[in-house]
Motif scaffolding. Structure first.
Motif, PDB file in Angstrom:
ATOM      1  N   MET B   1      -3.618  -3.484  13.956  1.00  0.00           N
ATOM      2  CA  MET B   1      -3.376  -3.983  12.688  1.00  0.00           C
ATOM      3  C   MET B   1      -4.577  -3.005  11.844  1.00  0.00           C
ATOM      4  O   MET B   1      -5.616  -2.886  12.289  1.00  0.00           O
ATOM      5  N   SER B   2      -4.121  -2.478  10.679  1.00  0.00           N
ATOM      6  CA  SER B   2      -5.190  -1.672  10.053  1.00  0.00           C
ATOM      7  C   SER B   2      -5.361  -2.144   8.530  1.00  0.00           C
ATOM      8  O   SER B   2      -4.558  -2.994   8.355  1.00  0.00           O
ATOM      9  N   VAL B   3      -6.478  -1.560   8.092  1.00  0.00           N
ATOM     10  CA  VAL B   3      -6.707  -1.948   6.725  1.00  0.00           C
ATOM     11  C   VAL B   3      -5.719  -1.058   5.683  1.00  0.00           C
ATOM     12  O   VAL B   3      -5.763   0.006   5.939  1.00  0.00           O
ATOM     13  N   LEU B   5      -5.561   0.233   2.589  1.00  0.00           N
ATOM     14  CA  LEU B   5      -6.509   0.337   1.437  1.00  0.00           C
ATOM     15  C   LEU B   5      -5.652   0.798   0.190  1.00  0.00           C
ATOM     16  O   LEU B   5      -6.458   0.859  -0.950  1.00  0.00           O
ATOM     17  N   PRO B   8      -5.745  -3.006  -2.639  1.00  0.00           N
ATOM     18  CA  PRO B   8      -6.848  -3.714  -2.299  1.00  0.00           C
ATOM     19  C   PRO B   8      -6.605  -5.370  -2.291  1.00  0.00           C
ATOM     20  O   PRO B   8      -5.906  -5.988  -2.844  1.00  0.00           O
ATOM     21  N   GLU B   9      -7.397  -6.100  -1.330  1.00  0.00           N
ATOM     22  CA  GLU B   9      -7.325  -7.402  -1.182  1.00  0.00           C
ATOM     23  C   GLU B   9      -7.682  -8.103  -2.598  1.00  0.00           C
ATOM     24  O   GLU B   9      -8.613  -7.824  -3.281  1.00  0.00           O
ATOM     25  N   ALA B  10      -6.988  -9.257  -3.038  1.00  0.00           N
ATOM     26  CA  ALA B  10      -7.213  -9.752  -4.116  1.00  0.00           C
ATOM     27  C   ALA B  10      -8.488 -10.564  -3.825  1.00  0.00           C
ATOM     28  O   ALA B  10      -8.669 -11.333  -2.844  1.00  0.00           O
ATOM     29  N   ALA B  11      -9.169 -10.837  -4.912  1.00  0.00           N
ATOM     30  CA  ALA B  11     -10.437 -11.617  -4.927  1.00  0.00           C
ATOM     31  C   ALA B  11     -10.312 -13.266  -5.257  1.00  0.00           C
ATOM     32  O   ALA B  11      -9.202 -13.670  -5.965  1.00  0.00           O
ATOM     33  N   PRO B  12     -11.005 -13.936  -4.611  1.00  0.00           N
ATOM     34  CA  PRO B  12     -10.915 -15.508  -4.791  1.00  0.00           C
ATOM     35  C   PRO B  12     -10.870 -15.742  -6.353  1.00  0.00           C
ATOM     36  O   PRO B  12     -11.593 -14.944  -7.167  1.00  0.00           O
TER      37      PRO B  12
END
Lengths: 322, 295
Positions: B1-3, B5, B8-12
């Motif tokens: 599993m890789s990130v 980039l 990007p991950e969404a914020a809460p």
């Protein structure tokens, strides 16, 4: 010239003396550690809890004052670097508990940009924020995270914020103190891969402290095994994992669980027998003698020196079989 | 599993600070909020109320000496034996008592927080020395220390204020020091040192803000403590002196007239009791909202 070099590094903590008015004693934690690390390389440091891995990591950065030996940063004695504080941009650290490593009262943008106030004092607040957002994006967090607070994050996200704070000053070295031990296995892989990617992109040197041999195997170029504050084995990764030489390393390796349940079931447990010696009263001989299956009288009386037993491989054992 | 980039991950959803969460939790506490309202009304009445009357608390009205409380204009609650209006005196006394209470708590809290944070962060010998000093000061009998100090400073309101602050900063210092000690071992403080921050900046920007919860709770208990000790000292006759009024000396003179005229004691006494109750309810609400244990 290596990026980071330690020569006979020793660290001890001051503890109160036995009597009310007696002078404080020095409780030795790390003994006589020598290592050198080149840019772009990773040194894995493994050992059980309480063996001095984390103390060593902090002493390498001089966050703890060593009680003996020297640390050279790019050939310069760290003890003699004037205003070391401002040079710390080049050497950073990430921590085991990712949430505790973030100030709960600050937004992520402030946490990440905080070091820039010291390292690049001329930077305007706006530019510092932009740099923080850029660092957050480098670790895979979107700009929306900038105004979040640490309590809104998961462990993996928090650890990535810790990494962002470490890379914002464009370091050359990061000490990773058990960075994945507190994370879920799936998140562990993410963080490890992120570190490797950053290493490749920025030419970082890493000191990777862990008790997890499988993780160390994945990320390290060289491996160093510590037991009770002493280095007992040091070797390149591939030869170490092919055949660890020190009985302590062999015991650690045997303790790694087998991922395949069928094979794990048939595996004979080789739990170590014997007591871990007290740090306050270290044995005169080998630090592992009380638990070593091969221990002889010689081991209990004389301490084996760390010596080169094969090309590139160091071990501290009287009975190494190469 | 890789990130990945590139995305990007969404914020809460929203960034909510700890402080804002705590304020929200406090606002949900009805008793505490009611106390805030009552206290605000009393403070406003004390500071603006006296302007509604055509005289001050020091003006004697010889037509109405020891007038009873008949709720008739202009002396709603009557007058004392010198013909001074009781209600106005109580309100003016409230100004003195509340000012000393809040400023005293602020000053004692401020000194205690800085002192405790430095001692807790520094640790070792510095900490030992600083805390021994606190223990020595704790050892002095409180009343004697205050009397000595107010004699030394020549009496007057400032002397009283200084004496109160001097004795009350010790407990916040001890509380904050304990908190600072545990914070100093947190990893974010170590990260700050790795980030090149100086000790004084770490204390001011990391240690003190993280002690705030404890300090707010304790500070809200400190206010009634200061008001009480001002009243107590004025009651003993070493605090605010006549003709200036404070709740303490009003209660004191009310006590001496207790047999003949109870209202001289009741009005200032009730005001003091209400304020103390309000402050304690508020302190309680703050503790529930700010308790660091269930963050």
């Amino acid at each position: 010239m290596s990026l980071l070099e330690a020569r006979h590094l020793a660290v001890g903590y001051k503890v109160p003396g036995p009597g009310l008015f007696s002078a404080p004693r020095l409780l030795p934690i790390v003994h006589d550690v020598s290592l050198s690390l080149e840019a772009g390389r990773t040194l894995g440091v493994v050992g059980e809890s309480g063996c001095g891995k984390s103390t060593l990591g902090r002493a390498l950065l001089r966050l703890i004052r060593p009680s003996g030996g020297t640390v050279l940063w790019q050939g310069e004695d760290m003890a003699g670097i004037p205003d070391l504080r401002r040079r710390r941009a080049e050497m950073q650290i990430i921590f085991q508990d990712p949430i505790a490593a973030l100030d709960p009262r600050m937004t992520l943008a402030r946490i990440v940009s905080r070091p820039l106030a010291t390292f690049e004092p001329g930077l305007s607040r706006k530019d510092a924020r932009a740099r923080a957002v850029e660092a957050l994006q480098q670790v895979g967090l979107s700009a929306d995270f900038a105004d979040r607070y640490p309590h809104e994050l998961s462990g993996g996200q928090a650890q990535r914020v810790g990494i962002a704070r470490a890379i914002v000053g464009r370091p050359k070295l990061i000490i990773c103190d058990e960075p994945v031990s507190a994370l879920d296995v799936s998140i562990q892989a993410q963080v490890i891969n992120l570190l490797m990617e950053l290493q490749e992109r920025m030419g970082l040197a890493l000191v990777f402290i862990s008790h997890n041999l499988a993780v160390v195997r994945h990320i390290s170029h060289d491996v160093m095994v510590m037991c009770l504050g002493r280095v007992v084995e040091q070797a390149p990764r591939s030869s170490f994992y092919a055949r660890p030489l020190h009985p302590y390393s062999q015991a650690l390796m045997a303790a790694v669980p087998e991922p395949d349940p069928r094979r794990e079931k048939g595996r004979v447990g080789t739990a170590l027998q014997g007591e871990l010696p007290s740090v306050l009263k270290p044995p005169p001989g080998c630090v592992f003698a009380s638990r070593c299956p091969k221990a002889a009288d010689l081991c209990r009386q004389t301490r084996p020196e760390l010596r080169e037993v094969a090309p590139g491989r160091l071990a501290a054992c009287h009975f190494v079989e190469v | 599993m890789s990130v990945d980039l590139s995305t990007p991950e969404a914020a809460p959803p929203r960034g909510v600070s700890t402080l804002r969460l705590q304020v929200r939790r406090f606002a949900a506490n009805r008793l505490a909020m009611a106390s805030v309202v009552v206290l605000t009304l009393i403070v406003l009445a004390c500071f603006f109320g006296p302007y509604a009357f055509p005289f001050t608390g020091e003006d004697a009205d010889f037509d109405f000496i020891s007038a009873p409380a008949e709720l008739s204009w202009p002396h709603l609650f009557g007058t004392d034996e010198y013909g001074r209006d009781l209600l106005v005196r109580v309100l003016e006394g409230g100004q003195v008592s509340l000012t000393i209470g809040f400023l005293g708590a602020l000053a004692a809290g401020g000194i205690g927080v800085i002192y405790g944070a430095v001692a807790g962060y520094a640790g070792g010998r510095v900490d030992g020395l600083m805390m021994r000093l606190v223990e020595i000061l704790y050892g002095f009998p409180y009343v004697i220390l205050v009397i000595l100090l107010s004699l030394l400073l020549g009496g007057g309101n400032m002397a009283l204020f200084a004496a109160i602050v001097f004795t009350l900063w010790l407990t916040p210092a001890v509380i904050v020091r304990a908190q600072a000690q545990s914070l100093a071992r947190k990893e974010f403080v170590e990260a700050a040192r790795a980030g090149g921050m100086t000790g004084s900046r770490i204390v001011l920007q990391h240690i003190v803000p993280n002690c705030i919860s404890v300090v707010i709770v304790y500070g809200s208990l400190l206010v009634p403590e200061v008001i009480l000790s001002e009243s107590f000292l004025s009651f003993l006759g070493i605090g605010i002196k006549e003709p200036q009024a404070s709740w303490g000396n009003l209660i004191s003179s009310g006590t001496s007239a207790m047999d003949s005229d109870l209202r001289l004691l009741l009005l200032p006494g009730t005001m003091l009791a209400i304020v103390l109750l309000c402050l304690n309810f508020i302190a309680d609400g703050l503790r529930d909202a700010f308790d660091p244990n269930d963050r």
